[in-house]
Design a protein around this motif. Structure first.
Motif, PDB file in Angstrom:
ATOM      1  N   ALA A 302       0.854  -1.273   0.071  1.00  0.00           N
ATOM      2  CA  ALA A 302       0.007   0.081   0.032  1.00  0.00           C
ATOM      3  C   ALA A 302       0.864   1.362  -0.079  1.00  0.00           C
ATOM      4  CB  ALA A 302      -0.799  -0.028   1.295  1.00  0.00           C
ATOM      5  N   SER A 303       1.817   1.290   0.623  1.00  0.00           N
ATOM      6  CA  SER A 303       2.834   2.252   0.622  1.00  0.00           C
ATOM      7  C   SER A 303       3.625   2.836  -0.765  1.00  0.00           C
ATOM      8  CB  SER A 303       4.088   2.052   1.697  1.00  0.00           C
ATOM      9  OG  SER A 303       5.024   1.107   1.204  1.00  0.00           O
ATOM     10  N   GLY A 304       3.380   1.838  -1.535  1.00  0.00           N
ATOM     11  CA  GLY A 304       3.968   1.864  -2.872  1.00  0.00           C
ATOM     12  C   GLY A 304       5.214   1.001  -3.190  1.00  0.00           C
ATOM     13  N   LEU A 305       5.520   0.289  -2.355  1.00  0.00           N
ATOM     14  CA  LEU A 305       6.610  -0.736  -2.666  1.00  0.00           C
ATOM     15  C   LEU A 305       6.100  -1.676  -3.825  1.00  0.00           C
ATOM     16  CD1 LEU A 305       9.664  -1.404  -1.809  1.00  0.00           C
ATOM     17  CD2 LEU A 305       8.307  -3.155  -0.201  1.00  0.00           C
ATOM     18  N   ALA A 306       6.895  -1.948  -4.956  1.00  0.00           N
ATOM     19  CA  ALA A 306       6.452  -2.807  -6.077  1.00  0.00           C
ATOM     20  C   ALA A 306       6.324  -4.241  -5.698  1.00  0.00           C
ATOM     21  CB  ALA A 306       7.345  -2.376  -7.153  1.00  0.00           C
ATOM     22  N   VAL A 340       3.754   6.112   2.668  1.00  0.00           N
ATOM     23  CA  VAL A 340       4.351   5.973   3.825  1.00  0.00           C
ATOM     24  C   VAL A 340       5.664   5.505   3.833  1.00  0.00           C
ATOM     25  CG1 VAL A 340       4.498   5.261   6.295  1.00  0.00           C
ATOM     26  CG2 VAL A 340       2.071   6.152   5.681  1.00  0.00           C
ATOM     27  N   LYS A 341       6.814   6.245   4.230  1.00  0.00           N
ATOM     28  CA  LYS A 341       8.136   5.342   4.160  1.00  0.00           C
ATOM     29  C   LYS A 341       8.431   4.834   5.388  1.00  0.00           C
ATOM     30  CE  LYS A 341       8.598   7.294   0.193  1.00  0.00           C
ATOM     31  NZ  LYS A 341       8.782   6.322  -1.163  1.00  0.00           N
ATOM     32  N   GLY A 342       9.334   3.762   5.326  1.00  0.00           N
ATOM     33  CA  GLY A 342       9.527   3.215   6.378  1.00  0.00           C
ATOM     34  C   GLY A 342       8.636   2.441   7.392  1.00  0.00           C
ATOM     35  N   VAL A 343       7.770   1.549   6.597  1.00  0.00           N
ATOM     36  CA  VAL A 343       6.583   1.014   7.056  1.00  0.00           C
ATOM     37  C   VAL A 343       7.045  -0.089   8.310  1.00  0.00           C
ATOM     38  CG1 VAL A 343       5.016  -1.010   6.310  1.00  0.00           C
ATOM     39  CG2 VAL A 343       5.238   1.054   5.007  1.00  0.00           C
ATOM     40  N   ALA A 344       7.997  -0.698   8.185  1.00  0.00           N
ATOM     41  CA  ALA A 344       8.637  -1.536   9.318  1.00  0.00           C
ATOM     42  C   ALA A 344       8.694  -0.861  10.547  1.00  0.00           C
ATOM     43  CB  ALA A 344      10.010  -2.160   8.908  1.00  0.00           C
ATOM     44  N   ALA A 345       8.561   0.468  10.579  1.00  0.00           N
ATOM     45  CA  ALA A 345       8.711   1.043  11.959  1.00  0.00           C
ATOM     46  C   ALA A 345       7.395   1.043  12.858  1.00  0.00           C
ATOM     47  CB  ALA A 345       9.154   2.506  11.704  1.00  0.00           C
ATOM     48  N   TYR A 346       6.357   0.715  12.040  1.00  0.00           N
ATOM     49  CA  TYR A 346       5.113   0.634  12.816  1.00  0.00           C
ATOM     50  C   TYR A 346       4.807  -0.788  13.483  1.00  0.00           C
ATOM     51  CZ  TYR A 346       4.253   5.014  10.310  1.00  0.00           C
ATOM     52  OH  TYR A 346       4.202   6.230  10.068  1.00  0.00           O
ATOM     53  N   TYR A 347       5.926  -1.647  13.104  1.00  0.00           N
ATOM     54  CA  TYR A 347       5.488  -3.293  13.582  1.00  0.00           C
ATOM     55  C   TYR A 347       6.666  -3.641  14.508  1.00  0.00           C
ATOM     56  CZ  TYR A 347       2.031  -3.245   9.796  1.00  0.00           C
ATOM     57  OH  TYR A 347       0.884  -3.073   9.022  1.00  0.00           O
ATOM     58  N   TYR A 348       6.473  -4.806  15.030  1.00  0.00           N
ATOM     59  CA  TYR A 348       7.446  -5.489  15.706  1.00  0.00           C
ATOM     60  C   TYR A 348       7.639  -6.658  14.529  1.00  0.00           C
ATOM     61  CZ  TYR A 348       6.150  -3.790  20.347  1.00  0.00           C
ATOM     62  OH  TYR A 348       5.966  -3.183  21.530  1.00  0.00           O
ATOM     63  N   PRO A 349       8.493  -6.434  13.515  1.00  0.00           N
ATOM     64  CA  PRO A 349       8.844  -7.142  12.538  1.00  0.00           C
ATOM     65  C   PRO A 349       8.725  -8.525  12.489  1.00  0.00           C
ATOM     66  CG  PRO A 349      10.143  -5.378  12.410  1.00  0.00           C
ATOM     67  CD  PRO A 349       9.727  -5.333  13.691  1.00  0.00           C
ATOM     68  N   VAL A 350       9.451  -9.113  13.528  1.00  0.00           N
ATOM     69  CA  VAL A 350       9.210 -10.679  13.678  1.00  0.00           C
ATOM     70  C   VAL A 350       8.046 -11.218  14.439  1.00  0.00           C
ATOM     71  CG1 VAL A 350      10.595 -12.640  14.659  1.00  0.00           C
ATOM     72  CG2 VAL A 350      12.036 -10.550  13.684  1.00  0.00           C
ATOM     73  N   ASP A 351       7.588 -10.444  15.473  1.00  0.00           N
ATOM     74  CA  ASP A 351       6.560 -10.915  16.182  1.00  0.00           C
ATOM     75  C   ASP A 351       5.190 -10.770  15.158  1.00  0.00           C
ATOM     76  OD1 ASP A 351       4.991 -11.422  18.758  1.00  0.00           O
ATOM     77  OD2 ASP A 351       3.914  -9.604  17.890  1.00  0.00           O
TER      78      ASP A 351
END
Length: 384
Positions: A302-306, A340-351
């Motif tokens: 959704a952020s635009g990553l292909a 949005v840039k840096g989507v991973a910053a909104y999550y606990y990426p592993v959990d």
């Protein structure tokens, strides 16, 4: 002068027999030491406690909290969290009995996102809504949490209890993982008839990669804090995370339209679960707000990553149709990640759960659903 060194061995470069044993052993011990040191260092730097000591087994509903209990939990990727349960065993700072001081009561239903799992209360969507909406409405916000269950069938089982607290509104989060984890059963309130449907305690919920098998190697990898740390930093790279997630087959197929028969079957179960929940709440004049919360890979698209051949909103649209069919309000939080840039910053990426920053975004979606639009679900808040 005599020596014990064989001149022939020296000339040929051959090692003494004992060295053929000692050198590999020393190498192996060095590797074991380095791996052990890395694991101990990771456990010291990133402590984790996902098992909630307040939870006790509760029949068909798996695990529920003991009344008036306090516990501490922590994701390795996040801060320590204090969990306070009220006199009915709900995650709430307020009594489950009639709201005091004219408080506005909101029931949270559904899965662990609604439960504010692994996020401190003040930083959770509930805590943020309680503060901002409390000021706008001029009265306290009384949250009663009936969320935290493993699948939609179990969430539906608690709908009568949520309705019995006479909430002014109910909020439910749905994401792709909730639907994926639903049992291969039709809607059935009598879960006791299906012994294979058991809610594990939150500390044992599967991570982003789905339900793990029992291979010892995978179990060791899952329990390794050093591996978790390495995965965390690996998954902070959105391109890497998305490419890996899309290899998950059925679990990731909700991103590839048209929806497969397996995902259509999950939506049919959701249709019946949600219909039952909406009816229970409607009987108490409590409107239901359903917020679709995107999985990290979905938010990245959704952020635009292909990601050719994918559609970040395919499942959202299908869920929206079901929600509106049952007279509930729908808000799509996936759309909030556009650009949005840096989507991973909104999550606990592993959990896989939303962190505090993600909860702030979800709080905005909830507020929009509760008090936004020409017909707000919660009135008397001055157009908040």
């Amino acid at each position: 002068m005599k020596t014990d060194v064989d001149p022939v061995s020296v000339r040929s470069g051959a090692l003494p027999g004992r060295d053929l044993i000692l050198l590999p052993l020393i190498s192996l011990l060095t590797i074991v030491f380095l791996v052990g040191a890395a694991e101990l260092g990771a456990r010291w730097a990133w402590p984790e406690e996902k098992a909630d000591s307040c939870l006790a087994k509760h029949g068909e509903l798996g695990y529920r909290a003991r009344p008036n209990c306090v516990s501490r939990t922590k994701a390795a990727e996040g801060p320590w969290v204090e969990n306070r349960y009220n006199d009915c065993g709900q995650l709430s700072a307020r009594s489950c009995h009639a709201p005091a001081n004219g408080a506005l009561r909101i029931a949270a239903v559904g899965s662990s996102i609604g439960y504010t799992y692994l996020v401190p209360w003040k930083d959770s969507w509930q805590g943020l809504i309680a503060e901002s909406l409390g000021k706008a409405c001029g009265r306290p916000i009384d949250f009663q949490s009936f969320a935290g269950l493993y699948n939609m069938n179990e969430a539906a089982m608690l709908a009568p209890q949520a309705a019995a607290t006479h909430p002014d509104a109910a909020v439910m989060f749905i994401d792709a993982t909730d639907l994926f984890q639903s049992p291969p059963l039709d809607f059935d309130l009598n879960l006791a008839a299906h012994k294979d449907v058991v809610t594990p305690p939150p500390g044992h919920l599967p991570g982003w990669e789905g339900v793990k098998d029992n291979l010892q190697f995978k179990r060791l990898k899952a329990d390794s804090r050093a591996a978790l740390m390495a995965s965390h930093f690996l998954f902070k790279n959105e391109r890497t995370y998305l490419d890996l997630y899309l290899k998950n087959g059925d679990k990731a197929d909700f991103l590839r339209p048209p929806l497969t028969p397996a995902w259509q079957a999950r939506l049919r179960v959701l249709d019946k679960d949600l219909g039952y929940m909406a009816d229970q709440l409607k009987a108490q004049n409590a409107p239901l707000l359903v917020v679709f919360a995107p999985q990290q890979a979905q938010a990245e698209i959704a952020s635009g990553l292909a990601a050719p051949g994918t559609d970040a909103y395919a499942l959202d649209r299908a869920v929206q149709a079901i929600v509106e069919k049952h007279g509930a309000r729908f808000v799509d939080a996936t759309a909030l990640f556009k650009g949005v840039k840096g989507v991973a910053a909104y999550y606990y990426p592993v959990d896989g759960h939303f962190n505090a920053k993600g909860n702030a975004l979800l709080a905005g979606a909830v507020r929009q659903g509760l008090v936004g639009g020409p017909k707000p679900l919660v009135t008397g808040c001055g157009g908040a």
